[in-house]
Scaffold this motif. Structure first.
Motif, PDB file in Angstrom:
ATOM      1  N   MET A   1       0.844  -1.201   0.000  1.00 30.45           N
ATOM      2  CA  MET A   1       0.000   0.000   0.000  1.00 30.45           C
ATOM      3  C   MET A   1       0.876   1.246   0.000  1.00 30.45           C
ATOM      4  N   LYS A   2       0.448   2.260  -0.761  1.00 29.55           N
ATOM      5  CA  LYS A   2       1.195   3.505  -0.836  1.00 29.55           C
ATOM      6  C   LYS A   2       1.124   4.260   0.485  1.00 29.55           C
ATOM      7  N   SER A   3       2.177   5.040   0.731  1.00 33.62           N
ATOM      8  CA  SER A   3       2.254   5.786   1.985  1.00 33.62           C
ATOM      9  C   SER A   3       2.439   7.272   1.699  1.00 33.62           C
ATOM     10  N   ILE A   4       1.869   8.100   2.561  1.00 31.04           N
ATOM     11  CA  ILE A   4       1.980   9.554   2.453  1.00 31.04           C
ATOM     12  C   ILE A   4       2.713  10.075   3.681  1.00 31.04           C
ATOM     13  N   THR A   5       3.647  10.979   3.465  1.00 35.04           N
ATOM     14  CA  THR A   5       4.401  11.555   4.577  1.00 35.04           C
ATOM     15  C   THR A   5       3.782  12.878   5.010  1.00 35.04           C
ATOM     16  N   ILE A   6       3.556  13.010   6.301  1.00 33.59           N
ATOM     17  CA  ILE A   6       3.018  14.247   6.888  1.00 33.59           C
ATOM     18  C   ILE A   6       4.072  14.818   7.825  1.00 33.59           C
ATOM     19  N   ASN A   7       4.519  16.030   7.558  1.00 31.27           N
ATOM     20  CA  ASN A   7       5.487  16.698   8.428  1.00 31.27           C
ATOM     21  C   ASN A   7       4.743  17.584   9.420  1.00 31.27           C
ATOM     22  N   GLY A   8       4.961  17.319  10.707  1.00 31.62           N
ATOM     23  CA  GLY A   8       4.233  18.066  11.724  1.00 31.62           C
ATOM     24  C   GLY A   8       5.107  18.482  12.895  1.00 31.62           C
ATOM     25  N   SER A   9       4.470  19.136  13.852  1.00 27.98           N
ATOM     26  CA  SER A   9       5.159  19.594  15.060  1.00 27.98           C
ATOM     27  C   SER A   9       4.423  19.070  16.280  1.00 27.98           C
ATOM     28  N   GLN A  10       5.201  18.572  17.249  1.00 28.60           N
ATOM     29  CA  GLN A  10       4.583  18.047  18.464  1.00 28.60           C
ATOM     30  C   GLN A  10       3.966  19.187  19.265  1.00 28.60           C
ATOM     31  N   ARG A  11       2.789  18.932  19.829  1.00 26.78           N
ATOM     32  CA  ARG A  11       2.073  19.940  20.593  1.00 26.78           C
ATOM     33  C   ARG A  11       2.342  19.750  22.082  1.00 26.78           C
ATOM     34  N   GLU A  12       2.742  20.823  22.716  1.00 21.36           N
ATOM     35  CA  GLU A  12       2.958  20.783  24.156  1.00 21.36           C
ATOM     36  C   GLU A  12       1.680  21.139  24.902  1.00 21.36           C
ATOM     37  N   SER A  13       0.920  22.100  24.357  1.00 20.17           N
ATOM     38  CA  SER A  13      -0.321  22.535  24.977  1.00 20.17           C
ATOM     39  C   SER A  13      -1.492  22.028  24.140  1.00 20.17           C
ATOM     40  N   VAL A  14      -2.493  21.449  24.828  1.00 19.72           N
ATOM     41  CA  VAL A  14      -3.631  20.875  24.107  1.00 19.72           C
ATOM     42  C   VAL A  14      -4.952  21.510  24.552  1.00 19.72           C
ATOM     43  N   GLY A  15      -4.897  22.673  25.151  1.00 19.27           N
ATOM     44  CA  GLY A  15      -6.101  23.350  25.605  1.00 19.27           C
ATOM     45  C   GLY A  15      -6.888  23.958  24.455  1.00 19.27           C
ATOM     46  N   LYS A  16      -8.089  24.459  24.764  1.00 17.85           N
ATOM     47  CA  LYS A  16      -8.960  25.021  23.735  1.00 17.85           C
ATOM     48  C   LYS A  16      -8.349  26.258  23.094  1.00 17.85           C
ATOM     49  N   LYS A  17      -7.684  27.091  23.898  1.00 15.97           N
ATOM     50  CA  LYS A  17      -7.100  28.324  23.359  1.00 15.97           C
ATOM     51  C   LYS A  17      -5.993  28.017  22.361  1.00 15.97           C
ATOM     52  N   SER A  18      -5.111  27.094  22.706  1.00 15.70           N
ATOM     53  CA  SER A  18      -4.006  26.750  21.807  1.00 15.70           C
ATOM     54  C   SER A  18      -4.522  26.060  20.549  1.00 15.70           C
ATOM     55  N   THR A  19      -5.570  25.236  20.720  1.00 16.72           N
ATOM     56  CA  THR A  19      -6.156  24.552  19.563  1.00 16.72           C
ATOM     57  C   THR A  19      -6.780  25.566  18.605  1.00 16.72           C
ATOM     58  N   LYS A  20      -7.482  26.546  19.148  1.00 19.74           N
ATOM     59  CA  LYS A  20      -8.088  27.587  18.320  1.00 19.74           C
ATOM     60  C   LYS A  20      -7.031  28.406  17.606  1.00 19.74           C
ATOM     61  N   ALA A  21      -5.939  28.675  18.301  1.00 22.81           N
ATOM     62  CA  ALA A  21      -4.851  29.449  17.698  1.00 22.81           C
ATOM     63  C   ALA A  21      -4.211  28.676  16.543  1.00 22.81           C
ATOM     64  N   LEU A  22      -4.084  27.366  16.710  1.00 23.07           N
ATOM     65  CA  LEU A  22      -3.524  26.537  15.641  1.00 23.07           C
ATOM     66  C   LEU A  22      -4.400  26.584  14.390  1.00 23.07           C
ATOM     67  N   ARG A  23      -5.709  26.442  14.589  1.00 22.92           N
ATOM     68  CA  ARG A  23      -6.631  26.460  13.449  1.00 22.92           C
ATOM     69  C   ARG A  23      -6.626  27.815  12.746  1.00 22.92           C
ATOM     70  N   ASN A  24      -6.530  28.887  13.523  1.00 24.40           N
ATOM     71  CA  ASN A  24      -6.473  30.225  12.929  1.00 24.40           C
ATOM     72  C   ASN A  24      -5.207  30.413  12.106  1.00 24.40           C
ATOM     73  N   ALA A  25      -4.171  29.646  12.445  1.00 20.22           N
ATOM     74  CA  ALA A  25      -2.899  29.727  11.727  1.00 20.22           C
ATOM     75  C   ALA A  25      -2.829  28.722  10.574  1.00 20.22           C
ATOM     76  N   GLY A  26      -3.954  28.052  10.282  1.00 26.77           N
ATOM     77  CA  GLY A  26      -3.975  27.106   9.171  1.00 26.77           C
ATOM     78  C   GLY A  26      -3.432  25.738   9.516  1.00 26.77           C
ATOM     79  N   GLN A  27      -3.321  25.451  10.825  1.00 22.27           N
ATOM     80  CA  GLN A  27      -2.815  24.152  11.283  1.00 22.27           C
ATOM     81  C   GLN A  27      -3.984  23.256  11.724  1.00 22.27           C
TER      82      GLN A  27
END
Length: 216
Positions: A1-27
């Motif tokens: 099966m073919k594989s796709i590579t996703i380059n990401g960054s580990q999240r230290e904070s998982v609260g609602k504020k940080s999650t919202k900030a990530l989405r606003n930044a296109g993450q």
């Protein structure tokens, strides 16, 4: 099966504020399950286009900025109800020697004889659930529908493979050709019907003992 590579960054904070900030930044906030503990990370929304917006099945290699890599499959995805933007993705970590369950797309090849004669092709399953070790997972389940005549059904037992196991009941119909009003009866089917009718006449005709008894 073919594989796709996703380059990401580990999240230290998982609260609602940080999650919202990530989405606003296109993450896109993501989680990898299946290991010793859940691993939270994020990646640009565009990085998931080849994984999400396709009918093909893929495994994923998640490469984090700290150098760690994880083999995984996408387990669940959430979209915004209005904008359809990706809100969150769950992944499940996979290992080379451990069987996993995955939905594999069905690809039909050939031209059905029954469809060419006016029948209607029905395919209730666009994907089939299979279980196998990652290296044995197919990119797609290919089915040659050329032999299917009007009235023919293809059961999942006819697709058995040594590399993987189907997780569906044995009586599952993967595709079939149903008769329509404009269907043309196949010549072979006509011949079979004529032979059956002739046999019935020979057994119960006027010269048979049963017929003679009826006449008396």
């Amino acid at each position: 099966m073919k594989s796709i590579t996703i380059n990401g960054s580990q999240r230290e904070s998982v609260g609602k504020k940080s999650t919202k900030a990530l989405r606003n930044a296109g993450q896109v906030p993501c989680v990898i399950y299946g290991g010793d503990k859940p691993l939270h990370f994020s990646a640009p929304e565009l990085a998931f286009s080849k994984l999400v917006y396709t009918a093909s099945a893929h495994t994923v290699v998640i490469t984090l900025d700290n150098g760690e890599k994880y083999n995984a499959i996408m387990q669940d995805i959430q979209f915004h109800p209005v904008t359809d933007r990706i809100l969150h993705i769950d992944f499940y970590q996979i290992f080379d020697n451990k069987a996993i369950t995955m939905e594999i797309p069905v690809q039909l090849t050939g031209s059905s004889a029954g469809v060419l004669n006016g029948g209607t092709l029905r395919r209730p399953y666009r994907k089939l659930r299979v279980k196998a070790i990652p290296s044995k997972l197919p990119d797609a389940i290919e089915i040659d529908i050329t032999p299917l005549k009007i009235g023919s059904k293809l059961y999942i037992t006819e697709l058995e493979n040594e590399d993987y196991t189907f997780l569906h009941p044995e009586n599952t119909v993967v595709c079939q050709v149903r008769r329509s009003r404009l269907a043309i009866v196949d010549e072979e089917e006509e011949e079979e019907g004529e032979e059956t009718a002739e046999g019935a006449t020979a057994e119960g005709g006027a010269d048979s003992p049963a017929a003679e008894g009826a006449q008396e």
